[in-house]
Scaffold this active site. Structure first.
Site, PDB file in Angstrom:
ATOM      1  N   GLY A   1       0.818  -1.204   0.000  1.00 18.55           N
ATOM      2  CA  GLY A   1       0.000   0.000   0.000  1.00 18.55           C
ATOM      3  C   GLY A   1       0.851   1.252   0.000  1.00 18.55           C
ATOM      4  N   CYS A   2       0.220   2.386  -0.298  1.00 18.56           N
ATOM      5  CA  CYS A   2       0.971   3.641  -0.431  1.00 18.56           C
ATOM      6  C   CYS A   2       1.464   4.152   0.919  1.00 18.56           C
ATOM      7  CB  CYS A   2       0.122   4.685  -1.145  1.00 18.56           C
ATOM      8  SG  CYS A   2      -1.516   4.956  -0.445  1.00 18.56           S
ATOM      9  N   PHE A   3       0.568   4.301   1.908  1.00 20.27           N
ATOM     10  CA  PHE A   3       1.014   4.686   3.240  1.00 20.27           C
ATOM     11  C   PHE A   3       2.005   3.668   3.776  1.00 20.27           C
ATOM     12  CE2 PHE A   3      -2.857   7.457   4.196  1.00 20.27           C
ATOM     13  CZ  PHE A   3      -2.120   8.614   4.301  1.00 20.27           C
TER      14      PHE A   3
END
Length: 324
Positions: free
Chosen positions: A134-136
């Site tokens: 995921g990005c975070f």
């Protein structure tokens, strides 16, 4: 050349993936699947690609492509794979959160490998199925992994990260339309964000005494990028910490430790992660910045594809940020 299929190419991550693959010397896009846009040109969803492609969306799936990217909403990748049986030779890279956690990593005999190249390159190179981070999760893991490996992450970690509006997807909502988002900032999912699970698993793979992660995600009034800050107790010197990080990322192609304070424009429109360290009394402040659609999604997916097929890791990803 390898043949490529994209499932769900009309969103932000799908559009970025198409852009990258159109400019990748080893990639040939065989099909881009969409049930709602079948027959329409790709440029109807991604006008920024006008003049670069005449491809159209299709409702047909070629089950024998070399690699397929799943750019579907969370939960939908599992459904799609249960309904479509790809060739045993087809590699799969999933950009949702369906297979990122260890307990979710196997589906119908397919074992998905967590695709964070900075820590998992050997496994990625031999994998057939990848769960793209995921990005975070990418921004925060890259900020904290060196400390976990050095067994210096046993205390609470306070994390604040602000993301652009593209992180919420292409479908409009109350908190993404312009008049609400512009000149505004807000938090959401405090201390409970879904990416905490994969972050915890990666950190605990090095050290099972990691302290509590207190994560406060925020919505920014800009389109793309993640700017994350984290601080925790650290007994060593700043010089010790800088050496620790630079040694950890010595072979990383896209993660760089900066001696100067960083800002978001340095990484937007690139596959880079930039990290900076600052010491105040006994607190170590770690700042990391990525583009949520590239290093946080489609760029990292192409990076994983390059590793899986033995291409140069940076192939198609030598992107420069625009400073102004």
């Amino acid at each position: 050349m390898i043949t490529i299929g994209i499932i769900g190419g009309s969103g932000y991550t799908g559009g970025e993936l198409i852009r990258l693959l159109l400019n990748h010397s080893k990639a040939n896009i065989e099909f881009i699947y969409s049930t709602t846009r079948a027959g329409k040109k790709i440029t109807t969803a991604h006008p920024d690609l006008l003049g670069q492609t005449e491809l159209a969306f299709t409702a047909d799936v070629n089950l024998n492509v070399d690699v397929v990217f799943l750019c579907l909403g969370h939960g939908n990748s599992t459904t799609f794979l249960n309904q479509n049986s790809f060739s045993a030779n087809t590699k799969i890279i999933d950009l949702s959160n369906d297979f990122r956690l260890k307990n979710d990593a196997v589906l119908n005999g397919k074992e998905f490998i967590y695709g964070l190249p900075e820590t998992n390159t050997p496994a990625i190179k031999t994998a057939n199925y990848i769960a793209n981070p995921g990005c975070f999760a990418t921004a925060i893991q890259l900020a904290l992994l060196p400390l976990a490996k050095a067994n210096t992450l046993e205390n609470e970690v306070h994390i604040n990260a602000v993301t652009g509006s593209t992180g919420a997807g292409v479908k409009p909502s109350d908190t993404t339309h312009f008049s609400w988002r512009n000149n505004n900032v807000s938090w959401y999912k405090p201390f409970t964000h879904q990416h905490l699970g994969e972050i915890g698993e990666s950190l605990n793979a090095y050290n099972n005494t990691v302290g509590e992660l207190l994560f406060l995600p925020q919505r920014g009034n800009f389109a793309r990028g993640i700017f994350a800050t984290a601080y925790t107790n650290y007994n060593g010197s700043l010089e010790d910490a800088i050496k620790l990080y630079k040694d950890f990322y010595a072979d990383a192609k896209f993660t760089n430790v900066s001696d100067e304070a960083i800002h978001l424009k340095q990484v937007v429109n690139t596959n880079q992660c930039h990290i900076h360290l600052h010491k105040h009394n006994n607190k170590l402040l770690i700042t990391s910045a990525i583009d949520n659609l590239l290093k946080g999604a489609s760029g990292q997916a192409v990076q994983n594809m390059n590793l899986m097929f033995g291409f140069k890791e940076t192939e198609g990803l030598n992107l420069k940020a625009g400073g102004f």
